[in-house]
Motif scaffolding. Structure first.
Motif, short mmCIF file in Angstrom:
data_model
loop_
_atom_site.label_atom_id
_atom_site.label_comp_id
_atom_site.label_asym_id
_atom_site.label_seq_id
_atom_site.Cartn_x
_atom_site.Cartn_y
_atom_site.Cartn_z
N GLY A 170 5.29 -5.95 9.75
CA GLY A 170 4.29 -6.50 9.18
C GLY A 170 4.25 -7.80 8.53
O GLY A 170 4.97 -8.57 9.00
N CYS A 171 3.85 -8.08 7.06
CA CYS A 171 3.92 -9.03 6.59
C CYS A 171 5.38 -9.55 6.02
O CYS A 171 5.50 -10.75 5.71
CB CYS A 171 2.99 -9.02 5.17
N LEU A 172 6.33 -8.44 6.19
CA LEU A 172 7.64 -8.86 5.83
C LEU A 172 8.11 -9.85 6.89
O LEU A 172 9.14 -10.35 6.72
CB LEU A 172 8.42 -7.74 5.67
N ARG A 173 7.51 -9.91 8.04
CA ARG A 173 7.93 -10.87 9.07
C ARG A 173 7.76 -12.47 8.66
O ARG A 173 8.42 -13.36 9.38
CB ARG A 173 7.44 -10.70 10.19
N SER B 299 11.17 -13.32 -0.53
CA SER B 299 10.01 -12.50 -0.48
C SER B 299 9.32 -12.61 0.80
O SER B 299 9.37 -13.73 1.62
CB SER B 299 9.32 -12.44 -1.76
N CYS B 300 8.24 -11.54 1.16
CA CYS B 300 7.43 -11.78 2.07
C CYS B 300 6.49 -12.75 1.42
O CYS B 300 6.42 -13.17 0.31
CB CYS B 300 7.00 -10.55 2.78
N SER B 301 5.59 -13.17 2.38
CA SER B 301 4.52 -14.24 1.92
C SER B 301 3.38 -13.62 0.86
O SER B 301 3.03 -14.48 0.15
CB SER B 301 3.73 -15.00 3.03
N MET B 302 3.29 -12.27 0.78
CA MET B 302 2.62 -11.61 -0.07
C MET B 302 3.37 -11.22 -1.30
O MET B 302 2.68 -10.89 -2.29
CB MET B 302 1.81 -10.40 0.62
N GLY B 303 4.55 -11.57 -1.23
CA GLY B 303 5.21 -10.76 -2.61
C GLY B 303 5.41 -9.52 -2.70
O GLY B 303 5.51 -9.01 -3.82
N MET B 304 5.28 -8.70 -1.72
CA MET B 304 5.54 -7.34 -1.70
C MET B 304 6.91 -6.83 -1.42
O MET B 304 7.48 -6.10 -2.35
CB MET B 304 4.64 -6.73 -0.69
N GLY B 305 7.73 -7.55 -0.38
CA GLY B 305 8.90 -7.15 -0.21
C GLY B 305 9.83 -7.90 -0.50
O GLY B 305 9.66 -9.36 -0.26
N TYR B 306 11.03 -7.71 -0.99
CA TYR B 306 11.93 -8.72 -1.55
C TYR B 306 13.58 -8.71 -0.83
O TYR B 306 13.70 -7.50 -0.47
CB TYR B 306 12.30 -8.60 -3.09
CU LIG Z 1 4.18 -8.56 2.17
#
Ligand SMILES: [Cu+2]
Length: 127
Positions: free
Chosen positions: A76-79, A114-121
């Motif tokens: 997902g967004c972690l890419r 981080s991911c672009s949404m700042g969810m995963g670090y």
């Molecule tokens: Cu994210």
């Protein structure tokens, strides 16, 4: 006699050239102090993977540019990875495992990203 002078001159010239090369080599050696943001040395490849909702920590060497990719475990967004390093932003959506993000040579330290949404670090540890 003229031949001897020619040999002596030739040897002097060789010594001077050798000395010049040696000194130049020495100067280059001294300049290998690692400076941030300067591309030098061989590029090291780093593959990110995911652990729970974050990235696994990755360890790299200092002074070598980094070519980053993400394996199939990254979802997902972690890419979409974002690094903020010394006031510069490096980001890319690593859509496939073949996509890469180039980072400069870094000095020792721990760099969070981080991911672009700042969810995963994740942590990029430079040794
Ligand atoms: Cu994210």
């Amino acid at each position: 006699m003229a031949k001897n002078i020619f040999y002596i001159v030739s040897i002097f010239v060789l010594i001077i050239i050798a000395g010049f090369i040696f000194l130049k080599g020495g100067a280059v050696q001294e300049n290998t102090n690692i400076q941030p943001g300067i591309i030098q040395g061989e590029t090291q490849k780093v593959v990110l993977s995911q652990e729970d909702l974050n990235y696994k920590d990755v360890i790299v060497k200092n002074g070598q540019p980094i070519l980053l990719s993400a394996d199939g475990s990254v979802n997902g967004c972690l890419r979409s990875v974002v690094f903020n390093i010394e006031g510069r932003r490096y980001s890319k959506y690593l859509r496939t495992t073949e996509d890469t993000l180039q980072l400069p040579a870094l000095k020792k330290g721990t760099y969070t990203f981080s991911c672009s949404m700042g969810m995963g670090y994740g942590k990029l540890i430079v040794e």
